[in-house]
Design a protein around this motif. Sequence first.
Motif, PDB file in Angstrom:
ATOM      1  N   ARG A 106     -25.827  35.408 -13.179  1.00  0.00           N
ATOM      2  CA  ARG A 106     -26.842  35.115 -12.162  1.00  0.00           C
ATOM      3  C   ARG A 106     -26.344  33.915 -11.376  1.00  0.00           C
ATOM      4  NH1 ARG A 106     -31.845  34.856 -16.461  1.00  0.00           N
ATOM      5  NH2 ARG A 106     -31.403  36.850 -17.513  1.00  0.00           N
ATOM      6  N   HIS A 107     -25.872  34.172 -10.189  1.00  0.00           N
ATOM      7  CA  HIS A 107     -25.265  33.111  -9.378  1.00  0.00           C
ATOM      8  C   HIS A 107     -26.273  31.993  -9.117  1.00  0.00           C
ATOM      9  CE1 HIS A 107     -21.614  35.383  -8.803  1.00  0.00           C
ATOM     10  NE2 HIS A 107     -22.343  36.443  -8.473  1.00  0.00           N
ATOM     11  N   GLY A 108     -25.847  30.801  -9.429  1.00  0.00           N
ATOM     12  CA  GLY A 108     -26.703  29.633  -9.272  1.00  0.00           C
ATOM     13  C   GLY A 108     -27.487  29.295 -10.531  1.00  0.00           C
ATOM     14  N   PHE A 109     -27.456  30.209 -11.510  1.00  0.00           N
ATOM     15  CA  PHE A 109     -28.208  29.978 -12.751  1.00  0.00           C
ATOM     16  C   PHE A 109     -27.326  29.972 -13.995  1.00  0.00           C
ATOM     17  CE2 PHE A 109     -31.237  31.698  -9.730  1.00  0.00           C
ATOM     18  CZ  PHE A 109     -32.329  30.861  -9.888  1.00  0.00           C
ATOM     19  N   GLY A 110     -26.267  30.771 -13.989  1.00  0.00           N
ATOM     20  CA  GLY A 110     -25.386  30.801 -15.141  1.00  0.00           C
ATOM     21  C   GLY A 110     -25.126  32.208 -15.630  1.00  0.00           C
ATOM     22  N   MET A 111     -24.638  32.273 -16.859  1.00  0.00           N
ATOM     23  CA  MET A 111     -24.301  33.563 -17.474  1.00  0.00           C
ATOM     24  C   MET A 111     -25.187  33.770 -18.698  1.00  0.00           C
ATOM     25  SD  MET A 111     -20.170  33.226 -17.229  1.00  0.00           S
ATOM     26  CE  MET A 111     -20.220  31.665 -18.136  1.00  0.00           C
ATOM     27  N   PHE A 112     -25.576  35.022 -18.913  1.00  0.00           N
ATOM     28  CA  PHE A 112     -26.517  35.324 -19.981  1.00  0.00           C
ATOM     29  C   PHE A 112     -26.112  36.601 -20.706  1.00  0.00           C
ATOM     30  CE2 PHE A 112     -28.528  32.991 -16.621  1.00  0.00           C
ATOM     31  CZ  PHE A 112     -29.308  32.034 -17.258  1.00  0.00           C
ATOM     32  N   VAL A 113     -26.522  36.701 -21.966  1.00  0.00           N
ATOM     33  CA  VAL A 113     -26.299  37.940 -22.711  1.00  0.00           C
ATOM     34  C   VAL A 113     -27.183  39.013 -22.075  1.00  0.00           C
ATOM     35  CG1 VAL A 113     -26.397  39.096 -24.947  1.00  0.00           C
ATOM     36  CG2 VAL A 113     -25.854  36.642 -24.827  1.00  0.00           C
ATOM     37  N   ALA A 114     -26.580  40.112 -21.682  1.00  0.00           N
ATOM     38  CA  ALA A 114     -27.300  41.147 -20.932  1.00  0.00           C
ATOM     39  C   ALA A 114     -28.187  41.987 -21.848  1.00  0.00           C
ATOM     40  CB  ALA A 114     -26.314  42.053 -20.205  1.00  0.00           C
ATOM     41  N   PRO A 115     -29.290  42.501 -21.318  1.00  0.00           N
ATOM     42  CA  PRO A 115     -30.104  43.458 -22.076  1.00  0.00           C
ATOM     43  C   PRO A 115     -29.361  44.778 -22.181  1.00  0.00           C
ATOM     44  CG  PRO A 115     -30.904  43.278 -19.831  1.00  0.00           C
ATOM     45  CD  PRO A 115     -29.841  42.225 -19.989  1.00  0.00           C
ATOM     46  N   ASN A 116     -29.878  45.673 -23.021  1.00  0.00           N
ATOM     47  CA  ASN A 116     -29.249  46.984 -23.160  1.00  0.00           C
ATOM     48  C   ASN A 116     -29.142  47.657 -21.803  1.00  0.00           C
ATOM     49  OD1 ASN A 116     -29.082  46.691 -25.909  1.00  0.00           O
ATOM     50  ND2 ASN A 116     -30.971  47.790 -26.331  1.00  0.00           N
ATOM     51  N   ASN A 117     -27.942  48.088 -21.489  1.00  0.00           N
ATOM     52  CA  ASN A 117     -27.706  48.747 -20.203  1.00  0.00           C
ATOM     53  C   ASN A 117     -26.594  49.772 -20.396  1.00  0.00           C
ATOM     54  OD1 ASN A 117     -27.078  49.542 -17.635  1.00  0.00           O
ATOM     55  ND2 ASN A 117     -27.221  47.499 -16.749  1.00  0.00           N
ATOM     56  N   PHE A 118     -26.954  51.045 -20.300  1.00  0.00           N
ATOM     57  CA  PHE A 118     -25.985  52.107 -20.549  1.00  0.00           C
ATOM     58  C   PHE A 118     -25.393  52.669 -19.256  1.00  0.00           C
ATOM     59  CE2 PHE A 118     -28.110  51.767 -24.510  1.00  0.00           C
ATOM     60  CZ  PHE A 118     -27.248  52.264 -25.478  1.00  0.00           C
ATOM     61  N   SER A 119     -25.657  51.992 -18.136  1.00  0.00           N
ATOM     62  CA  SER A 119     -25.194  52.548 -16.860  1.00  0.00           C
ATOM     63  C   SER A 119     -23.666  52.598 -16.781  1.00  0.00           C
ATOM     64  CB  SER A 119     -25.759  51.735 -15.687  1.00  0.00           C
ATOM     65  OG  SER A 119     -25.329  50.393 -15.748  1.00  0.00           O
ATOM     66  N   ALA A 120     -23.002  51.569 -17.327  1.00  0.00           N
ATOM     67  CA  ALA A 120     -21.536  51.568 -17.289  1.00  0.00           C
ATOM     68  C   ALA A 120     -20.977  52.715 -18.119  1.00  0.00           C
ATOM     69  CB  ALA A 120     -20.994  50.231 -17.790  1.00  0.00           C
ATOM     70  N   LEU A 121     -21.584  52.942 -19.285  1.00  0.00           N
ATOM     71  CA  LEU A 121     -21.156  54.041 -20.143  1.00  0.00           C
ATOM     72  C   LEU A 121     -21.390  55.376 -19.444  1.00  0.00           C
ATOM     73  CD1 LEU A 121     -20.201  55.179 -22.861  1.00  0.00           C
ATOM     74  CD2 LEU A 121     -22.558  54.994 -23.676  1.00  0.00           C
ATOM     75  N   THR A 122     -22.551  55.511 -18.817  1.00  0.00           N
ATOM     76  CA  THR A 122     -22.881  56.747 -18.109  1.00  0.00           C
ATOM     77  C   THR A 122     -21.867  57.020 -17.006  1.00  0.00           C
ATOM     78  OG1 THR A 122     -25.242  56.413 -18.507  1.00  0.00           O
ATOM     79  CG2 THR A 122     -24.641  57.948 -16.774  1.00  0.00           C
ATOM     80  N   ASP A 123     -21.603  56.004 -16.182  1.00  0.00           N
ATOM     81  CA  ASP A 123     -20.678  56.178 -15.057  1.00  0.00           C
ATOM     82  C   ASP A 123     -19.286  56.550 -15.549  1.00  0.00           C
ATOM     83  OD1 ASP A 123     -22.754  55.536 -13.391  1.00  0.00           O
ATOM     84  OD2 ASP A 123     -22.117  53.464 -13.079  1.00  0.00           O
ATOM     85  N   GLY A 124     -18.833  55.870 -16.613  1.00  0.00           N
ATOM     86  CA  GLY A 124     -17.490  56.138 -17.138  1.00  0.00           C
ATOM     87  C   GLY A 124     -17.370  57.541 -17.711  1.00  0.00           C
ATOM     88  N   LEU A 125     -18.350  57.948 -18.514  1.00  0.00           N
ATOM     89  CA  LEU A 125     -18.315  59.279 -19.116  1.00  0.00           C
ATOM     90  C   LEU A 125     -18.426  60.365 -18.048  1.00  0.00           C
ATOM     91  CD1 LEU A 125     -20.558  58.799 -22.285  1.00  0.00           C
ATOM     92  CD2 LEU A 125     -18.076  59.118 -22.216  1.00  0.00           C
ATOM     93  N   ALA A 126     -19.312  60.145 -17.073  1.00  0.00           N
ATOM     94  CA  ALA A 126     -19.485  61.137 -16.010  1.00  0.00           C
ATOM     95  C   ALA A 126     -18.196  61.296 -15.207  1.00  0.00           C
ATOM     96  CB  ALA A 126     -20.630  60.733 -15.095  1.00  0.00           C
ATOM     97  N   PHE A 127     -17.541  60.178 -14.916  1.00  0.00           N
ATOM     98  CA  PHE A 127     -16.285  60.235 -14.171  1.00  0.00           C
ATOM     99  C   PHE A 127     -15.227  61.013 -14.940  1.00  0.00           C
ATOM    100  CE2 PHE A 127     -12.029  58.427 -13.475  1.00  0.00           C
ATOM    101  CZ  PHE A 127     -11.852  58.790 -12.144  1.00  0.00           C
ATOM    102  N   ARG A 128     -15.066  60.703 -16.247  1.00  0.00           N
ATOM    103  CA  ARG A 128     -14.051  61.383 -17.047  1.00  0.00           C
ATOM    104  C   ARG A 128     -14.350  62.880 -17.150  1.00  0.00           C
ATOM    105  NH1 ARG A 128      -9.902  58.627 -16.534  1.00  0.00           N
ATOM    106  NH2 ARG A 128      -9.037  60.341 -17.760  1.00  0.00           N
ATOM    107  N   GLY A 129     -15.639  63.210 -17.339  1.00  0.00           N
ATOM    108  CA  GLY A 129     -16.022  64.613 -17.445  1.00  0.00           C
ATOM    109  C   GLY A 129     -15.753  65.373 -16.163  1.00  0.00           C
ATOM    110  N   ARG A 130     -16.145  64.771 -15.032  1.00  0.00           N
ATOM    111  CA  ARG A 130     -15.952  65.449 -13.742  1.00  0.00           C
ATOM    112  C   ARG A 130     -14.472  65.532 -13.372  1.00  0.00           C
ATOM    113  NH1 ARG A 130     -19.846  62.662  -9.505  1.00  0.00           N
ATOM    114  NH2 ARG A 130     -18.926  64.280  -8.167  1.00  0.00           N
ATOM    115  N   LEU A 131     -13.718  64.481 -13.709  1.00  0.00           N
ATOM    116  CA  LEU A 131     -12.287  64.497 -13.419  1.00  0.00           C
ATOM    117  C   LEU A 131     -11.598  65.613 -14.191  1.00  0.00           C
ATOM    118  CD1 LEU A 131     -10.010  62.990 -11.897  1.00  0.00           C
ATOM    119  CD2 LEU A 131      -9.689  61.606 -13.967  1.00  0.00           C
ATOM    120  N   SER A 132     -12.056  65.846 -15.418  1.00  0.00           N
ATOM    121  CA  SER A 132     -11.431  66.884 -16.237  1.00  0.00           C
ATOM    122  C   SER A 132     -11.656  68.286 -15.674  1.00  0.00           C
ATOM    123  CB  SER A 132     -11.951  66.812 -17.689  1.00  0.00           C
ATOM    124  OG  SER A 132     -13.262  67.345 -17.799  1.00  0.00           O
TER     125      SER A 132
END
Length: 243
Positions: A74-100
């Motif tokens: 958070r710019h101006g506030f610092g860095m924090f442990v993020a809450p659960n977020n599966f968007s990166a996993l979703t994007d990565g898996l979807a990309f690999r699946g579609r690429l295949s």
Amino acid sequence: MSIESQVVSPARFSAQIRSHALQTRIMDLILEQGLDVGDALPTESELAAVLGVGRNTVRESLKVLQALGVIEIRHGFGMFVAPNNFSALTDGLAFRGRLSLRHRGEEAMELIDVRQALESGLIGSAIDLMTEEQLGDLRGTMELMEAAAQAGKPLAELDAEFHRKLYAPLNNELLINLMDVFWKVYRQIHRALGSGPVDLGEQARVHWEIYQAVADKDKTLASERLQRHFDGIRLKLKDVAAR
């Protein structure tokens, strides 16, 4: 220079290994310091001092961890442990699946295998724990799906809701998140394959059959029907492999 002609030099490969090791060390540090979701991390300068590397090196690793959903900056506030977020996993898996799909669709098929194994393997436990109220809620979703099918409306969102409610009795947040991840990947692969005209009535009927097996507490039949639920996309992926 084309992507195919680019070769990763030994020095760059070594740098990637060091970068990955530093990312792992930062995650270990978060755990060692007992930090939890929402807690502030040490500053870049503090991390650089503790880890014995330069601030720029730390900054690059932090950017990767942010992309992975481990921390949020958070710019101006610092860095924090993020809450659960599966968007990166979703994007990565979807990309690999579609690429295949450009080749034999093997990774896409593997993703379908995992989702099928999760659903058919856990349905018995979900049936054991399902209350009458939860079963009624599941039926309510089916009635909405039936009405939508008769009106010619897309069923994707109700389909996803049905599957979430099917496993809600397990009270397993990680499982539900993973189900959502695989559902999004599944839909993206399905769209990339091109589904043609959709038989909405048949789609609703298949889900009614799953619901009925669950209502009858027939674990074996529910598992079998869930496995058959993936036959359509499996056939499409086999067509990709045969090309």
